[in-house]
Design an enzyme around this catalytic site. Structure first.
Site, PDB file in Angstrom:
ATOM      1  N   LYS A 165       2.586  -3.131   5.658  1.00  0.00           N
ATOM      2  CA  LYS A 165       2.624  -3.067   4.203  1.00  0.00           C
ATOM      3  C   LYS A 165       4.026  -2.816   3.661  1.00  0.00           C
ATOM      4  CE  LYS A 165      -1.569  -4.007   2.981  1.00  0.00           C
ATOM      5  NZ  LYS A 165      -1.814  -5.324   2.357  1.00  0.00           N
TER       6      LYS A 165
ATOM      7  N   SER B 136       0.845  -1.199   0.000  1.00  0.00           N
ATOM      8  CA  SER B 136       0.000   0.000   0.000  1.00  0.00           C
ATOM      9  C   SER B 136       0.873   1.238   0.000  1.00  0.00           C
ATOM     10  CB  SER B 136      -0.907   0.006   1.241  1.00  0.00           C
ATOM     11  OG  SER B 136      -1.580   1.247   1.373  1.00  0.00           O
TER      12      SER B 136
ATOM     13  N   TYR C 104      -0.713  -0.577  10.026  1.00  0.00           N
ATOM     14  CA  TYR C 104      -0.944  -0.955   8.626  1.00  0.00           C
ATOM     15  C   TYR C 104       0.254  -0.570   7.756  1.00  0.00           C
ATOM     16  CZ  TYR C 104      -3.453  -1.013   4.115  1.00  0.00           C
ATOM     17  OH  TYR C 104      -3.849  -1.241   2.822  1.00  0.00           O
TER      18      TYR C 104
END
Length: 304
Positions: free
Chosen positions: A168, A151, A164
């Site tokens: 990622k 991401s 997150y």
């Protein structure tokens, strides 16, 4: 004949959104598909096989081959069952698409250990678990493709997503090392950063007008746009493509650069802290990354 005719592909998080569109397209391209989805909510709680079963039903209704797997990728035994189901039902495994994910967005000072561990377990450990399970088969057959989802939250950074973002960016490091370690076995590993509206994106609050506009733009980026690149990377057509980071944004596909030195400065007598402040800082400052830059700043233009 589709580009994946005769292949067997496992797609995690394939009950909804991007994963579902990947599973549907891979099946249309001729692959037998293991549709994995725990069926939990956006924060990874609960379980419901209905979304995965719907994806499988839709594939079969169109004449394709698919089966449901409801295991959690965060559980090593569950992750292994995804690959075992593929081999037992379809005789082999040719590609693994690590798409499963959850969000527990919290501003940094409010993020708990539980929030951190839950996201790391699904994204980073989940990629490791499923990839590790497929590796013996890939080595034995001297072929295989890993497609991992990263991401721009990791590649560039984002507010309220330390867990997150770390997961990622960790996936990129994992993919790069897999690509290097497995090259001798004819196995490739690549990452994709997707831009697509999903139920996870829908959980991100808009705290100002700019963020609200960005969310509205995201709603025009449909999940089906991501699937063709995945199908390509899972196919033999990509046999010489490995250790890369791609992005998909509507009808735009792009290739990300990797971190490499951009400036260098040497001092023969060595550095002191004051010398760094007096000499290195002025020389390097013009090349510093913007400390407040986010994905929306890098991709500030609207895709077609």
């Amino acid at each position: 004949m589709g580009i994946l005719e005769g292949k067997v592909v496992a797609v995690t998080g394939a009950g909804r959104g991007v994963g579902r569109e990947i599973a549907l397209l891979c099946a249309r391209e001729g692959a037998a598909v293991v549709v994995n989805d725990l069926g939990g909510n956006a924060e990874g709680e609960g379980a419901d096989l209905t979304p995965a079963q719907q994806t499988v039903d839709d594939i079969k209704a169109a004449g394709g081959k698919a089966l449901v797997n409801g295991a959690s990728v965060a559980d090593p035994k569950g992750a292994a069952s995804i690959v075992e189901d593929a081999v037992q039902a379809f005789g082999r495994i040719d590609a693994v698409v690590n798409n499963a994910g959850i969000l527990r967005d919290r501003i940094w000072h409010k993020m708990s250990h539980e929030d951190w561990n839950a996201v790391i377990d699904v994204h980073l450990n989940g990629c490791f678990n499923v990839s590790k399970a497929a590796t013996p088969y890939f080595r034995e057959q001297q072929s295989g493709s890993f497609v991992h989802f990263t991401s721009t939250s990791g590649l560039i950074g984002n507010f309220g997503q330390a867990n997150y973002s770390a997961a990622k960016l960790g996936i990129v490091g994992l993919s790069q090392s897999i690509a290097l370690d497995m090259a001798r076995a004819g196995v490739r590993s690549n990452c994709i950063a997707p831009f697509a509206w999903s139920r996870l994106i829908a959980t991100i609050p808009a705290t100002n007008e700019a963020e609200a506009l960005r969310i509205e733009r995201m709603k025009t980026m449909t999940a089906d746009k991501i699937a063709p690149l995945v199908a390509f990377l899972a196919s033999d057509a990509s046999q010489d493509v490995s250790n890369q980071i791609f992005g998909v944004r509507k009808n735009e596909i792009f290739l990300f650069s990797k971190p490499r030195p951009i400036r260098s400065m040497q001092k023969s007598e060595g550095w002191t802290a004051q010398a760094i402040a007096d000499e290195m800082l002025p020389a390097f400052r013009g090349s510093f990354a913007d400390p407040g830059e986010r994905s929306g700043d890098v991709f500030g233009y609207d895709p077609i």
